[in-house]
Scaffold this active site. Structure first.
Site, short mmCIF file in Angstrom:
data_model
loop_
_atom_site.label_atom_id
_atom_site.label_comp_id
_atom_site.label_asym_id
_atom_site.label_seq_id
_atom_site.Cartn_x
_atom_site.Cartn_y
_atom_site.Cartn_z
N HIS A 1 -3.05 -3.97 -7.62
CA HIS A 1 -2.87 -5.26 -6.95
C HIS A 1 -3.49 -6.39 -7.78
CE1 HIS A 1 -1.00 -4.20 -3.09
NE2 HIS A 1 -1.55 -3.02 -3.34
N HIS B 1 -3.85 7.87 -3.73
CA HIS B 1 -3.32 6.56 -4.13
C HIS B 1 -2.57 6.69 -5.46
CE1 HIS B 1 -2.86 2.24 -4.16
NE2 HIS B 1 -3.47 2.14 -5.34
N SER C 1 2.13 -2.38 -3.54
CA SER C 1 1.50 -1.41 -4.44
C SER C 1 2.45 -0.90 -5.51
CB SER C 1 1.03 -0.18 -3.66
OG SER C 1 -0.10 -0.48 -2.92
N ALA D 1 4.59 -0.32 -0.51
CA ALA D 1 4.76 1.12 -0.69
C ALA D 1 4.37 1.74 0.65
CB ALA D 1 3.85 1.62 -1.79
N ASN E 1 5.64 8.30 -0.92
CA ASN E 1 5.15 9.67 -0.65
C ASN E 1 5.63 10.06 0.73
OD1 ASN E 1 2.99 7.48 0.11
ND2 ASN E 1 2.67 9.21 1.49
N TYR F 1 -7.63 -4.42 5.76
CA TYR F 1 -8.78 -3.50 5.75
C TYR F 1 -9.81 -3.85 4.69
CZ TYR F 1 -6.53 -1.03 1.80
OH TYR F 1 -5.96 -0.72 0.60
N GLU F 2 -9.43 -4.69 3.71
CA GLU F 2 -10.39 -5.03 2.66
C GLU F 2 -11.45 -6.02 3.15
OE1 GLU F 2 -8.72 -5.52 -1.43
OE2 GLU F 2 -6.82 -5.38 -0.35
N MET G 1 -0.09 0.04 5.29
CA MET G 1 -1.29 -0.72 5.69
C MET G 1 -1.12 -2.21 5.45
SD MET G 1 -4.04 1.89 4.04
CE MET G 1 -3.75 3.66 4.09
N SER G 2 0.12 -2.68 5.48
CA SER G 2 0.31 -4.09 5.14
C SER G 2 1.53 -4.66 5.86
CB SER G 2 0.51 -4.23 3.63
OG SER G 2 1.74 -3.64 3.24
N HIS H 1 -5.31 -6.66 1.56
CA HIS H 1 -5.01 -5.99 2.83
C HIS H 1 -6.06 -6.36 3.88
CE1 HIS H 1 -3.43 -3.53 -0.44
NE2 HIS H 1 -2.49 -3.13 0.39
N1 HPA Z 1 0.11 6.09 4.76
C1 HPA Z 1 -0.36 4.83 4.85
N2 HPA Z 1 -0.16 3.90 3.92
C2 HPA Z 1 0.56 4.24 2.84
C3 HPA Z 1 1.08 5.54 2.68
C4 HPA Z 1 0.83 6.52 3.70
O1 HPA Z 1 1.28 7.68 3.63
N3 HPA Z 1 1.74 5.54 1.48
C5 HPA Z 1 1.64 4.29 0.96
N4 HPA Z 1 0.91 3.51 1.78
#
Ligand code: HPA
Length: 289
Positions: free
Chosen positions: A64, A264, A33, A121, A252, A93-94, A228-229, A91
C-alpha cells in the site's frame, strides 16, 4: 477524530495537490492490495507521495505505497477523462478511526471527481470462485456495524449540502452501485473475453483473517467474498452523491474453503499474477467514461 479534523485534512490536501497540477479529475480510483501498479500506467501524470502532504495518513500495510497520481490513460486509440488515483489505502483497522480511511474520497470529491471506482483484494467465500477471479461487487454487507455518525462526514465538507435522499445529511446513504458503471464493466469484460464474477462483498474490520466458523456464517448470510476495506469508502462516496463501482480481485479462498493457511503474501502473489488482466479491464472501462 472530528468533522473539523477531516475538513482541515481535505483542504490541506487539496491545496497541496492544486499547487502541483492544474488538472481537474472527473474520476477517482482507489487501488487495493497488490493492485497499486496500475497508477504507473497513467500518461503525463503528476505523482504526489502522500508523505509530502502535511498530516496525510500513511498505510502501514505491505503493498500500500502512498501516492496520489493525477493523469489520464490512453488505450485502443481512446483517452480517459482525468483520473485521480490513490495508490494504497489506510484501512480502518490501522487506526480505529474512519477519518483517514474516507479522506481520499472527500479529497477526490473536493477536486471535482464524481465517479469513484474502488478496488480491493478479497477472500473468496463462494465455492465456485478461484484465486485470480475478478468480481464485480453487486452489493455489500457490513458486519462492523459502524454506521450512521461515523460515515456522515459530508456535512463537514458541504455545510450547505442539500438534504440527501433518505433524510438528513447525517443519515447513512446506503451505497448503490451505478447502473451506468456496472454496464460498462460487464461490456468490457465480455469484449475482452474475461470471465467476471458478480457477488456480495462483506466488510469485516480485521486485521486478522477469519475463522472457519466465521466464513461458514458469512456464506450462510449471503457473502461471496470477504475483505477489510471498501465499505467505508463507498459509504462516504454515496453520502457525497458520487457514482460508484466496486471491483474485487479474489486473491485467495477464505478460511476453511482453502485447505492451506492464509497469508498476506498469498494475497499479493495472486494480485501480481492477475494484475495485467485487471489493468486491461480497467483501461477498457476508463477510456469509455
Ligand atoms: N479475508 C479478509 N480479508 C482479505 C482476505 C480474506 O480471506 N483476502 C484478502 N483480504
Amino acid at each position: 477524530m472530528s468533522y473539523d479534523f477531516l475538513r482541515l485534512r481535505v483542504s490541506e490536501t487539496v491545496r497541496h495537490i492544486q499547487k502541483r497540477t492544474k488538472k481537474r479529475p472527473a474520476v477517482a480510483l482507489i487501488l487495493g492490495s497488490g493492485l497499486g501498479d496500475f497508477a504507473d500506467l497513467l500518461d503525463n501524470a503528476v505523482s504526489i507521495p502522500t508523505s509530502s502532504i502535511p498530516n496525510y495518513p500513511h498505510s502501514t500495510v505491505v503493498g500500500h505505497a502512498g501516492k496520489i497520481v493525477i493523469g489520464s490513460l490512453r488505450h485502443s486509440g481512446r483517452s480517459s477523462p482525468t483520473l485521480v488515483v490513490f495508490k494504497g489505502r489506510v484501512h480502518f483497522y490501522e487506526t480505529g478511526d474512519l477519518t483517514p480511511t474516507v479522506l481520499p474520497v472527500h479529497v477526490a470529491h473536493a477536486l471535482g471527481a464524481r465517479d469513484l471506482i474502488v478496488t480491493n483484494a478479497a477472500g473468496g467465500i463462494n465455492r465456485t470462485y478461484s484465486p485470480g477471479d475478478l468480481m464485480l461487487i453487486r452489493d455489500v454487507l457490513s458486519l462492523t456495524f459502524l454506521g450512521d455518525r461515523q460515515f456522515h462526514t459530508s456535512d463537514a465538507i458541504l455545510p450547505n449540502a442539500p438534504q440527501l435522499p433518505g433524510g438528513s445529511s447525517r443519515q447513512r446513504v446506503a451505497p448503490v452501485f451505478s447502473p451506468r458503471l456496472v454496464a460498462l464493466v460487464r461490456n468490457a469484460a465480455s469484449a475482452i473475453g474475461l470471465p467476471m464474477r458478480e457477488g456480495v462483498y462483506c466488510w469485516l474490520k480485521g486485521p486478522s483473517y477469519e475463522t472457519v466458523a466465521e466464513i461458514e456464517m458469512l456464506h450462510r448470510i449471503g457473502a461471496d467474498a470477504v475483505g477489510m476495506s471498501t465499505v467505508p469508502e463507498i459509504s462516504a462516496a454515496a453520502t457525497l452523491g458520487m457514482d460508484l463501482l466496486g471491483l474485487s480481485l479474489i486473491s485467495n479462498l477464505a478460511s476453511g474453503i482453502s485447505p492451506s493457511k492464509l497469508t498476506h503474501d498469498e494475497v499479493t502473489e495472486t494480485a501480481n499474477r492477475v494484475k495485467h488482466q485487471f489493468a486491461i479491464l480497467l483501461k477498457h472501462v476508463l477510456v469509455r467514461l
